[in-house]
Design an enzyme around this catalytic site. Structure first.
Site, mmCIF file in Angstrom:
data_model
loop_
_atom_site.group_PDB
_atom_site.id
_atom_site.type_symbol
_atom_site.label_atom_id
_atom_site.label_comp_id
_atom_site.label_asym_id
_atom_site.label_seq_id
_atom_site.Cartn_x
_atom_site.Cartn_y
_atom_site.Cartn_z
ATOM 1 N N ASP A 185 -47.680 -83.332 39.595
ATOM 2 C CA ASP A 185 -46.971 -83.620 41.295
ATOM 3 C C ASP A 185 -46.052 -82.582 41.885
ATOM 4 O O ASP A 185 -46.186 -82.987 43.356
ATOM 5 C CB ASP A 185 -45.170 -83.890 40.803
ATOM 6 C CG ASP A 185 -45.917 -84.891 39.332
ATOM 7 O OD1 ASP A 185 -47.393 -85.353 38.933
ATOM 8 O OD2 ASP A 185 -44.779 -86.017 38.588
ATOM 9 N N GLU A 440 -41.485 -80.551 27.001
ATOM 10 C CA GLU A 440 -42.577 -80.743 28.015
ATOM 11 C C GLU A 440 -43.279 -79.873 28.138
ATOM 12 O O GLU A 440 -44.476 -80.069 28.722
ATOM 13 C CB GLU A 440 -41.606 -81.398 28.414
ATOM 14 C CG GLU A 440 -42.648 -81.996 29.684
ATOM 15 C CD GLU A 440 -41.442 -83.114 31.195
ATOM 16 O OE1 GLU A 440 -40.337 -82.916 30.681
ATOM 17 O OE2 GLU A 440 -41.916 -83.768 31.475
HETATM 18 C C1 DGY Z 1 -42.367 -88.041 37.188
HETATM 19 O O1 DGY Z 1 -41.841 -88.938 37.234
HETATM 20 O O2 DGY Z 1 -41.560 -86.925 36.871
HETATM 21 C C2 DGY Z 1 -43.772 -88.060 36.954
HETATM 22 O O3 DGY Z 1 -44.586 -87.160 36.888
HETATM 23 C C3 DGY Z 1 -44.557 -88.923 37.655
HETATM 24 O O4 DGY Z 1 -45.194 -89.439 37.148
#
Ligand code: DGY
Length: 468
Positions: A185, A440
């Site tokens: 992201d 994560e």
């Molecule tokens: C989030 O919401 O952090 C995701 O990476 C988008 O899919």
């Protein structure tokens, strides 16, 4: 560690325990027959998470893994073959943001019955299906063939969608139109392309009030003993900024406002990038799709189209290679140039098997250098190189170490003939989760576990490494 330490810790005992703990996480994160990324925030079932999770699950129960892969895609897939990045299990979500009410997929006549997002994610499903198939085959060849026969038309439709709608110019590379589609992201790779999207102070404040991710993480860190200010600071440093989110929202609305009509989006959207990670995975998945077709003895014009595209893809991927820095880069369609930011995505063509061994050796050295592997004695590749001006050891994809991307590089190195280097990454990943837990992601400098705890893909790929 989730259990008391045994008096004598042989590697076998340690690894058995690690597998057991990882399996417990996957059971805990199961909801209505599917596996969510975690229990605390991510409320739904994600595309690439699902692929990686089922690779791990297939070691102990390939039948269940194959059933879940099929259930997931058959609920999530749209009528035009498109596969969204999130399948929501409920019409309304409570923890995660943005839920179905923001995507409003009812604006599209292609939507499925279920609630989903309106963008996709790296297309791992074909190569994951092949991995699951190989494990299921040894247990039950008939079920394995049935699984492939059921998956094939759906995977083919997804790949045809990508070729048709995301590469209308037939360049051999498909486009993404949202940083979330890359899976990485807030990678610095998107900075220049995103800068073209104007955001006002008002929009930034609006999005800040809507976001639940920071609040949710803050609560997790408070539970883990941090005081309020520390917990908030940590949560903020681990996630994309409000400004990033305002731009992510602009792009989400851009597609929604065009009723998810790809022809319009492709022409008009300000963010149109040929992502090197996405395309490398698509190339590997096209190879798997052809394996599946061969196994099912399917030879027709649709399979020939994939074969032809694969050839084009290999030539186009080669154009993303930069001999000066020995890495591969994304191509920004709007700016018509390579995005020369050093990140783990630059190693991904390794998984296509098309990188010559000598070049793969040079790439491995770059991965092992202090620019990417910041911890002495460990081969763990940071998501963004330390020399990048936006490197931040805790900020999501701007530095932290992630299990799936390191797993992909390890796989790619092995495919490219560099087994010792591949084993070195796997060993470092096992040490990491043994010491820190199934987070994560992990701080690139200190290796502290970050983001959500008890994360499914971290657990599942640990199982895969241990069972190999
Ligand atoms: C989030 O919401 O952090 C995701 O990476 C988008 O899919």
């Amino acid at each position: 560690m989730r259990e008391e330490e045994p008096a004598e810790k042989t590697p076998e005992i340690m690894y058995e325990r690690l597998i057991k703990n990882a399996q417990e996480i996957l059971v805990q994160n199961e909801d209505r027959g599917l596996i969510m990324p975690d229990r605390g925030y991510y409320e739904g079932v994600w595309l690439w998470d699902t692929g990686f999770i089922e690779i791990g699950e297939a070691h102990s129960n390939p039948e269940a893994a194959s059933r879940r892969l099929f259930d997931w895609i058959s609920q999530a897939q749209w009528k035009n073959g498109f596969v969204p990045h999130i399948l929501f299990l409920d019409k309304k979500v409570e923890r995660y943001f943005p839920g179905p009410e923001y995507w409003q997929i009812e604006t599209s006549s292609n939507r499925p019955a279920a609630e989903t997002s309106g963008i996709t994610q790296p297309p791992v499903l074909a190569f994951c299906s092949w991995e699951v198939y190989e494990k299921l085959k040894t247990e039950s060849p008939d079920n394995a063939k049935d699984f492939l026969a059921k998956m094939f038309p759906r995977l083919l439709a997804f790949h045809q969608y990508l070729i048709r709608e995301r590469d209308p110019e037939q360049s051999g590379l498909v486009s993404i139109y949202h940083p979330w589609e890359s899976g990485m992201d807030n990678s610095p790779r998107w900075q220049e392309a995103l800068a073209k999207i104007p955001v006002s102070q008002k929009q930034i404040i609006e999005i800040r009030n809507l976001r639940r991710d920071v609040k949710n993480l803050k609560n997790q860190w408070a539970k883990e003993g941090k005081n309020d200010t520390e917990a908030l600071e940590m949560a903020l440093s681990m996630r994309p900024t409000d400004e990033d989110y305002a731009r992510f929202f602009f792009l989400l609305n851009f597609s929604k406002d065009r009723q998810y009509d790809d022809r319009k989006i492709y022409r008009e959207i300000p963010f149109n990038v040929k992502d090197v990670l996405f395309n490398s995975i698509f190339c590997a998945s096209n190879q798997s799709l052809l394996e599946i077709a061969r196994e099912l003895k399917i030879e027709n014009s649709e399979v020939a189209q994939i074969e032809k595209y694969l050839e084009k893809q290999k030539i186009a991927l080669e154009k993303l290679y930069d001999p000066e820095t020995n890495l591969y880069y994304d191509f920004d369609v709007k700016n018509q140039r390579l995005i020369k930011r050093k990140t783990i995505a630059g190693f991904m063509p390794l998984i296509t098997g098309m990188v010559p061994k000598e070049r793969a050796e040079r790439m491995a050295k770059i991965g092992q250098s202090e620019d990417f592997s910041l911890n002495k004695g460990k081969f763990l590749i940071a998501s963004t190189a330390k020399s990048d001006p936006n490197f931040h050891s805790q900020s999501y994809w701007r530095g932290p170490i992630w299990m799936p991307t390191n797993w992909l590089v390890a796989k790619g190195l092995e495919i490219s003939g560099l087994k010792p280097e591949s084993e070195q990454i796997k060993k470092s990943l096992l040490e990491l989760v043994t010491e820190k837990g199934f987070y994560e992601y992990f701080d690139a400098q200190t290796l502290t576990g970050l983001g959500r705890a008890d994360f499914s893909w971290t657990a599942a790929l640990t199982i895969d490494i241990l069972k190999q």
